[in-house]
Design a protein around this motif. Structure first.
Motif, PDB file in Angstrom:
ATOM      1  N   VAL A  92      29.108  45.913  34.167  1.00 26.95           N
ATOM      2  CA  VAL A  92      30.233  45.064  33.757  1.00 26.95           C
ATOM      3  C   VAL A  92      31.375  45.295  34.735  1.00 26.95           C
ATOM      4  O   VAL A  92      31.783  46.447  34.952  1.00 26.95           O
ATOM      5  CB  VAL A  92      30.678  45.411  32.314  1.00 26.95           C
ATOM      6  N   ALA A  93      31.874  44.210  35.321  1.00 25.08           N
ATOM      7  CA  ALA A  93      33.015  44.342  36.244  1.00 25.08           C
ATOM      8  C   ALA A  93      34.246  44.727  35.445  1.00 25.08           C
ATOM      9  O   ALA A  93      34.596  44.055  34.481  1.00 25.08           O
ATOM     10  CB  ALA A  93      33.238  43.025  36.977  1.00 25.08           C
ATOM     11  N   THR A 134      38.358  43.604  31.649  1.00 25.36           N
ATOM     12  CA  THR A 134      37.254  42.714  32.029  1.00 25.36           C
ATOM     13  C   THR A 134      37.828  41.326  32.314  1.00 25.36           C
ATOM     14  O   THR A 134      38.990  41.041  32.003  1.00 25.36           O
ATOM     15  CB  THR A 134      36.213  42.600  30.896  1.00 25.36           C
ATOM     16  N   ASN A 135      36.980  40.467  32.872  1.00 24.19           N
ATOM     17  CA  ASN A 135      37.388  39.078  33.123  1.00 24.19           C
ATOM     18  C   ASN A 135      36.158  38.202  32.859  1.00 24.19           C
ATOM     19  O   ASN A 135      35.464  37.786  33.790  1.00 24.19           O
ATOM     20  CB  ASN A 135      37.861  38.942  34.581  1.00 24.19           C
ATOM     21  N   TYR A 136      35.890  37.980  31.567  1.00 31.28           N
ATOM     22  CA  TYR A 136      34.667  37.257  31.215  1.00 31.28           C
ATOM     23  C   TYR A 136      34.785  35.775  31.510  1.00 31.28           C
ATOM     24  O   TYR A 136      35.798  35.137  31.221  1.00 31.28           O
ATOM     25  CB  TYR A 136      34.332  37.463  29.734  1.00 31.28           C
ATOM     26  N   ASP A 137      33.714  35.279  32.093  1.00 32.36           N
ATOM     27  CA  ASP A 137      33.591  33.846  32.332  1.00 32.36           C
ATOM     28  C   ASP A 137      32.776  33.308  31.148  1.00 32.36           C
ATOM     29  O   ASP A 137      31.671  33.794  30.877  1.00 32.36           O
ATOM     30  CB  ASP A 137      32.857  33.660  33.673  1.00 32.36           C
ATOM     31  N   THR A 138      33.353  32.338  30.432  1.00 35.03           N
ATOM     32  CA  THR A 138      32.700  31.925  29.186  1.00 35.03           C
ATOM     33  C   THR A 138      31.349  31.257  29.417  1.00 35.03           C
ATOM     34  O   THR A 138      30.429  31.429  28.629  1.00 35.03           O
ATOM     35  CB  THR A 138      33.611  30.979  28.364  1.00 35.03           C
ATOM     36  N   SER A 139      31.176  30.552  30.557  1.00 34.40           N
ATOM     37  CA  SER A 139      29.892  29.869  30.743  1.00 34.40           C
ATOM     38  C   SER A 139      28.767  30.848  31.093  1.00 34.40           C
ATOM     39  O   SER A 139      27.673  30.781  30.524  1.00 34.40           O
ATOM     40  CB  SER A 139      30.008  28.757  31.790  1.00 34.40           C
ATOM     41  N   SER A 140      29.025  31.815  31.995  1.00 33.90           N
ATOM     42  CA  SER A 140      27.935  32.734  32.380  1.00 33.90           C
ATOM     43  C   SER A 140      27.850  33.948  31.454  1.00 33.90           C
ATOM     44  O   SER A 140      26.837  34.635  31.418  1.00 33.90           O
ATOM     45  CB  SER A 140      28.146  33.224  33.817  1.00 33.90           C
ATOM     46  N   LEU A 187      29.430  36.578  31.983  1.00 37.88           N
ATOM     47  CA  LEU A 187      29.580  37.769  32.833  1.00 37.88           C
ATOM     48  C   LEU A 187      31.052  38.022  33.120  1.00 37.88           C
ATOM     49  O   LEU A 187      31.842  37.080  33.255  1.00 37.88           O
ATOM     50  CB  LEU A 187      28.854  37.555  34.169  1.00 37.88           C
ATOM     51  N   SER A 188      31.400  39.300  33.247  1.00 36.74           N
ATOM     52  CA  SER A 188      32.731  39.646  33.717  1.00 36.74           C
ATOM     53  C   SER A 188      32.664  39.690  35.241  1.00 36.74           C
ATOM     54  O   SER A 188      31.818  40.393  35.809  1.00 36.74           O
ATOM     55  CB  SER A 188      33.137  41.019  33.172  1.00 36.74           C
TER      56      SER A 188
END
Ligand code: FAD
Length: 423
Positions: free
Chosen positions: A226-227, A279-285, A287-288
């Motif tokens: 996790v980034a 974290t910086n989650y991208d809702t589509s993928s 992934l952070s």
């Protein structure tokens, strides 16, 4: 592999560069690195920083041994100019949570009986004990912990630059401004990578050393890593202020943050607040991933930096902060690295999961990657691909506080005039 095997490395940060260096030193002649940043040291590399702590204490004695090996390598000719053995003051403030106290105790346990640390560790139970190793500190500091004289810091960006030059001298081809956009395959064989500019690089062995950005190229890593971002900032000291702090130990209050001796060239004092990472989650993928804009810090972290300074160096506590930024690492659930072949793909290796503690391994991490490439497998179960492991759900034992996503952060602080000058 034979020595002519074509090897393509993605990412010229701490792991990628060390890997190229060890391979080239061992006689591999066909090594290419693609790096997204247009300058070196890479703007986006977590290792591109004024300084990083070099210490061997870990909650896990396995890493303590590796860090000792790395510290010996920091004394070798290539790295020695960048290693400063100022010592390491590791404490908890009076208000530290239990988790922070436990983490410190485990770290101390990993070295206290180790022969390498005989006569190197002094308990700290009072302000006077701190004054003995840092006479310039004038704050209240009701801290408890210890001072370890066999530790210090590395001039990080400068040491990356030295490895970069060594790689070039050994014939490694490093292409800056080359963002790897996708991997290419022939069946289950990874054949190379294509860049954002549309150029294809083919190779027999592809190594992904993309730090916190790995998920953008290899979504199947899922939440094994996790980034996570850590904030940092600097204070510009006058030559007189810097002279007073010359030689101070790396000072870390586990629950407040840490700072270093002022940089010997620029007189910048670097400070990192203690926190659990953003974290910086991208809702589509799902992934952070690191965003493009990293030149800010959350207001709560600025407040924590000032608290740390009020505890130690109150005269600096209200000085302007400059070069505020967040820096991205790749956490795993157990803080172990992942250095392994990607299951189901031939010729594709990841080296990731630095978990914010890997800069000290710069001189040796590439040796472990080389070993995996040469033997065709990861012998060490700790560093294998761990399908299904979820770093996002894990409570990381050494991280103090609560992880937050940047979407929840409302108040941020930027430099009045963003300076892009190289450190
Ligand atoms: C604030 C902070 C303080 C730290 N302090 C310490 C410390 O005191 N001691 C310590 O040992 N460790 C410390 N660390 C951890 C250390 O910096 C990292 O563990 C280490 O740098 C990780 O190396 P890496 O190669 O995995 O990632 P990076 O060094 O980040 O390298 C990844 C590289 O990949 C490149 N890249 C990304 N996407 C692409 C793409 N698509 N195509 C091509 N290239 C790409 C990036 O530009 C970057 O150069 C700290 C980290 C932070 C953030």
């Amino acid at each position: 592999m034979d020595k002519q095997t074509s090897i393509l490395l993605l990412g010229a940060g701490t792991f990628g560069l060390s890997t190229a260096y060890h391979l080239a030193k061992a006689g591999y002649t066909n090594i290419t690195i693609l790096e997204k940043s247009s300058t070196f040291p890479p703007e986006l590399s977590a290792g591109n920083d004024l300084n990083k702590i070099l210490r061997a204490e870990y909650e896990d004695p396995f890493y303590a041994e590796l860090a000792l090996e790395a510290m010996a390598a920091w004394k070798s000719p290539l790295f020695a100019p960048y290693y400063h053995e100022t010592g390491y003051l590791l404490c908890n403030s009076a208000a530290a949570p239990e988790k922070s106290k436990k983490s410190l105790q485990k770290a101390l346990d990993s070295i206290s009986q180790h022969p390498a640390f005989k006569n190197k560790i002094t308990p700290v139970i009072s302000r006077d004990d701190i004054h003995k190793v840092a006479p310039a500190f004038s704050g209240p500091m009701q801290w408890k912990g210890y001072f370890n004289s066999f530790a210090g810091y590395a001039s990080a960006a400068d040491s990356l630059m030295a490895v970069y030059s060594a790689c070039i001298a050994l014939g490694v081809k490093i292409h800056l401004n080359s963002t790897a956009q996708a991997l290419t395959y022939s069946g289950d064989i990874c054949t190379g990578a294509i860049t954002a500019a549309g150029k294809h690089y083919s190779a027999s062995m592809i190594v992904l050393a993309l730090g916190a950005s790995l998920g953008s190229i290899l979504p199947q890593i899922k939440r094994q890593v996790v980034a996570k971002a850590s904030p940092l900032a600097h204070i510009q000291l006058t030559p007189e202020e810097a002279a007073r702090l010359r030689g101070i130990p790396v000072t870390y209050a586990r629950d407040l943050g840490f700072f270093f001796e002022p940089d010997r060239r620029t007189n910048l004092l670097k400070i990192c607040p203690s926190m659990a990472g953003y974290t910086n989650y991208d809702t589509s993928s799902g992934l952070s991933l690191p965003p493009d804009d990293n030149e800010f810090i959350p207001a709560v972290d600025e407040a924590m930096i000032r608290r740390l300074l009020r505890e130690t160096l109150p005269g600096l506590a209200d000085k302007p902060l400059i070069r505020r930024r967040v820096c991205w690492c790749a956490d795993t659930a157990d803080s172990e690295y992942v250095i392994d072949f990607v299951p189901g793909k031939k010729g594709l290796v990841v080296v990731t999961g630095d978990s914010a503690h890997a800069f000290k391994m710069l001189p040796i991490v590439g040796k472990w990657v080389k070993n995996v490439l040469e033997t065709g497998r990861q012998e060490n179960a700790r560093w294998r691909w761990k399908e299904g492991s979820d770093a996002a759900a894990a409570d990381i034992s050494w991280r103090v506080g609560q992880t937050m996503d940047f979407k929840e952060v409302k108040d941020i602080r930027r430099d009045p005039k963003i300076t892009k000058a190289k450190l």
